[in-house]
Enzyme design. Structure first.
Site, PDB file in Angstrom:
ATOM      1  N   PHE A 134      34.961  36.165  43.975  1.00  0.00           N
ATOM      2  CA  PHE A 134      35.431  36.113  42.583  1.00  0.00           C
ATOM      3  C   PHE A 134      34.363  36.555  41.595  1.00  0.00           C
ATOM      4  CE2 PHE A 134      37.751  32.809  44.881  1.00  0.00           C
ATOM      5  CZ  PHE A 134      39.060  33.075  44.500  1.00  0.00           C
ATOM      6  N   ALA A 135      33.133  36.774  42.083  1.00  0.00           N
ATOM      7  CA  ALA A 135      32.020  36.986  41.142  1.00  0.00           C
ATOM      8  C   ALA A 135      32.060  38.407  40.595  1.00  0.00           C
ATOM      9  CB  ALA A 135      30.695  36.747  41.863  1.00  0.00           C
ATOM     10  N   ALA A 136      32.328  38.520  39.320  1.00  0.00           N
ATOM     11  CA  ALA A 136      32.353  39.852  38.707  1.00  0.00           C
ATOM     12  C   ALA A 136      32.221  39.698  37.200  1.00  0.00           C
ATOM     13  CB  ALA A 136      33.671  40.559  39.026  1.00  0.00           C
TER      14      ALA A 136
ATOM     15  N   ILE B   3      38.435  31.140  37.983  1.00  0.00           N
ATOM     16  CA  ILE B   3      39.426  31.188  39.070  1.00  0.00           C
ATOM     17  C   ILE B   3      38.814  30.624  40.357  1.00  0.00           C
ATOM     18  CG2 ILE B   3      41.059  32.646  40.345  1.00  0.00           C
ATOM     19  CD1 ILE B   3      40.965  34.587  37.927  1.00  0.00           C
TER      20      ILE B   3
ATOM     21  N   GLY C 281      41.964  49.965  24.044  1.00  0.00           N
ATOM     22  CA  GLY C 281      42.159  49.823  25.489  1.00  0.00           C
ATOM     23  C   GLY C 281      43.257  48.860  25.891  1.00  0.00           C
TER      24      GLY C 281
ATOM     25  N   TYR D 291      35.614  48.627  33.809  1.00  0.00           N
ATOM     26  CA  TYR D 291      35.947  47.379  34.519  1.00  0.00           C
ATOM     27  C   TYR D 291      37.014  47.648  35.595  1.00  0.00           C
ATOM     28  CZ  TYR D 291      38.277  42.999  35.530  1.00  0.00           C
ATOM     29  OH  TYR D 291      38.866  41.952  36.192  1.00  0.00           O
TER      30      TYR D 291
ATOM     31  N   GLY E  37      29.112  30.990  35.647  1.00  0.00           N
ATOM     32  CA  GLY E  37      29.766  29.816  36.230  1.00  0.00           C
ATOM     33  C   GLY E  37      29.192  28.512  35.703  1.00  0.00           C
TER      34      GLY E  37
ATOM     35  N   HIS F  81      39.830  35.406  25.495  1.00  0.00           N
ATOM     36  CA  HIS F  81      41.217  35.325  25.969  1.00  0.00           C
ATOM     37  C   HIS F  81      42.135  34.619  24.974  1.00  0.00           C
ATOM     38  CE1 HIS F  81      38.989  36.022  29.772  1.00  0.00           C
ATOM     39  NE2 HIS F  81      39.959  36.909  29.877  1.00  0.00           N
TER      40      HIS F  81
HETATM   41  N1  UDP Z   1      44.877  39.082  21.954  1.00  0.00           N
HETATM   42  C1  UDP Z   1      44.993  38.917  20.584  1.00  0.00           C
HETATM   43  N2  UDP Z   1      43.989  38.245  19.926  1.00  0.00           N
HETATM   44  C2  UDP Z   1      42.897  37.724  20.573  1.00  0.00           C
HETATM   45  C3  UDP Z   1      42.805  37.881  21.989  1.00  0.00           C
HETATM   46  C4  UDP Z   1      43.819  38.579  22.617  1.00  0.00           C
HETATM   47  O1  UDP Z   1      45.940  39.373  19.955  1.00  0.00           O
HETATM   48  O2  UDP Z   1      42.021  37.140  19.911  1.00  0.00           O
HETATM   49  C5  UDP Z   1      45.935  39.808  22.656  1.00  0.00           C
HETATM   50  C6  UDP Z   1      45.436  41.038  23.379  1.00  0.00           C
HETATM   51  O3  UDP Z   1      45.492  42.158  22.527  1.00  0.00           O
HETATM   52  C7  UDP Z   1      46.412  41.133  24.544  1.00  0.00           C
HETATM   53  C8  UDP Z   1      46.796  39.686  24.819  1.00  0.00           C
HETATM   54  O4  UDP Z   1      46.426  38.950  23.659  1.00  0.00           O
HETATM   55  O5  UDP Z   1      47.578  41.803  24.136  1.00  0.00           O
HETATM   56  C9  UDP Z   1      46.046  39.099  26.000  1.00  0.00           C
HETATM   57  O6  UDP Z   1      44.667  39.343  25.828  1.00  0.00           O
HETATM   58  P1  UDP Z   1      43.571  38.656  26.734  1.00  0.00           P
HETATM   59  O7  UDP Z   1      42.232  39.085  26.196  1.00  0.00           O
HETATM   60  O8  UDP Z   1      43.824  37.197  26.826  1.00  0.00           O
HETATM   61  O9  UDP Z   1      43.817  39.278  28.173  1.00  0.00           O
HETATM   62  P2  UDP Z   1      43.903  40.806  28.672  1.00  0.00           P
HETATM   63  O10 UDP Z   1      45.361  41.161  28.657  1.00  0.00           O
HETATM   64  O11 UDP Z   1      43.076  41.653  27.772  1.00  0.00           O
HETATM   65  O12 UDP Z   1      43.373  40.736  30.059  1.00  0.00           O
END
Ligand code: UDP
Length: 329
Positions: free
Chosen positions: A73-75, A12, A284, A141, A36, A189
């Site tokens: 943004f650093a975390a 970001i 989670g 987090y 980064g 992600h």
């Molecule tokens: N997700 C998934 N498979 C993956 C990665 C993510 O099904 O390999 C799902 C995750 O359970 C969430 C959504 O995609 O419902 C977005 O996850 P992401 O990790 O991108 O972002 P988060 O919402 O955790 O910040």
């Protein structure tokens, strides 16, 4: 304005640096390059590879570059890792930010823009999320981000710090010209993993749970374009002129998108099939998280330029096609 972008070589932060340049500001980047990428920042932008704990060095940079505002943004931002290694998160996200803020106060820099997160809300009772809803994080987090928000409130009242904390929903996409984009290691992600599954660069995607109380059974998230996020950070500058200003904004499009809908968007944009398997729920993960961002739109005039998942995924794909290994050579 001379702006120090801490974490400016990250996902970001690097997009924000480009937006700052486009808006006529002078960004200066500070990044320890652990997460980064140097190549994410233009050569001509002053760049310091420094740790925030080094207050002497950071103070020098603030003065030398005549910094008026700091964006932070650093975390560390892996929810799962924050559960298994909370020490890392409290040191990197809370302690390091306190070092930075102490330096700023010592150097008379009193404007601050902070990357917060919707993870500070925990598992909300109602949706969409409004800024005034209770914050009860369910992992370290989210807790570390909330701890910083609370410190900022106290510093605003005591020291006249003016700050905006932006609670991001799911940052996604890449620069419109495909020159920079998302490159995390490890990547967790959804969108980059779905793209890599489609191209065969990674194994089939695991869909984490299809038994959630949502229309298609998969989790709903609010994907917001990284350049839209960046523009909000700049739109807030005018509101940080009052000493002690303490501003909180949700940044999301307000559109809930399911995991399966993201897969369909990736297939539409790439013309490829996303192979996937149904997998158990990820610990989670709240079933649904999406924003009410009317406050940012009304108060800051924030305009969402990428309101739908297809346009966001299209930019991610453009970056990915041009740089299949991200910033790696
Ligand atoms: N997700 C998934 N498979 C993956 C990665 C993510 O099904 O390999 C799902 C995750 O359970 C969430 C959504 O995609 O419902 C977005 O996850 P992401 O990790 O991108 O972002 P988060 O919402 O955790 O910040």
């Amino acid at each position: 304005m001379n702006v120090l972008v801490v974490g400016g070589a990250g996902y970001i932060g690097s997009h924000c640096v480009r937006q700052l340049l486009a808006a006529g500001h002078q960004p200066v980047v500070l990044d320890n390059l652990i997460y980064g990428h140097r190549a994410a920042v233009a050569e001509e932008v002053p760049f310091y590879t420094v740790n925030l704990g080094n207050e002497k060095e950071v103070g020098k940079i603030l003065r030398k570059e005549s910094i008026e505002l700091v964006m932070h943004f650093a975390a560390c931002a892996y929810v799962g890792e924050s559960v298994t290694d909370p020490m890392k998160y409290y040191f990197n996200n809370v302690a390091a930010t306190l070092h930075l803020l102490r330096c700023m106060m010592g150097s008379g820099v009193k404007k601050f823009v902070f990357s917060s997160t919707c993870a500070t809300y925990g598992v909300p009772e109602k949706m969409p999320l409004v800024e005034t809803m209770p914050q009860a994080p369910i992992n370290p987090y989210g807790q570390t981000k909330l701890d910083v928000e609370n410190a900022l409130k106290a510093f605003a009242a005591a020291y006249g710090l003016s700050f905006a904390a932006f609670r991001y929903f799911n940052a996604a996409g890449a620069a419109e010209d495909g020159s920079i984009g998302e490159h995390h290691h490890p990547e967790t992600h959804l969108i980059p993993l779905a793209i890599d599954a489609a191209t065969g660069a990674r194994p089939p995607l695991q869909v984490f749970g299809n038994d959630y109380p949502t229309p298609d059974g998969t989790c709903l998230r609010d994907y917001v374009h990284v350049d839209d996020l960046s523009r909000a950070h700049i739109a807030v500058f005018d509101y940080l002129t009052t000493p002690g200003a303490a501003l909180f904004y949700n940044l999301g499009t307000g559109t809930p998108t399911s995991v399966l809908a993201v897969i369909r968007a990736v297939e539409k944009v790439t013309g490829l099939t996303v192979p996937y398997n149904l997998a158990p729920r990820r610990a989670g993960d709240p079933p649904a998280l999406y924003a009410d961002s009317i406050k940012a739109q009304n108060e800051l005039g924030w305009l969402i330029q990428y309101p739908d998942i297809t346009s966001i995924v299209a930019t991610a794909w453009k970056w990915h096609e041009a740089h299949p290994k991200g910033f790696a050579k």
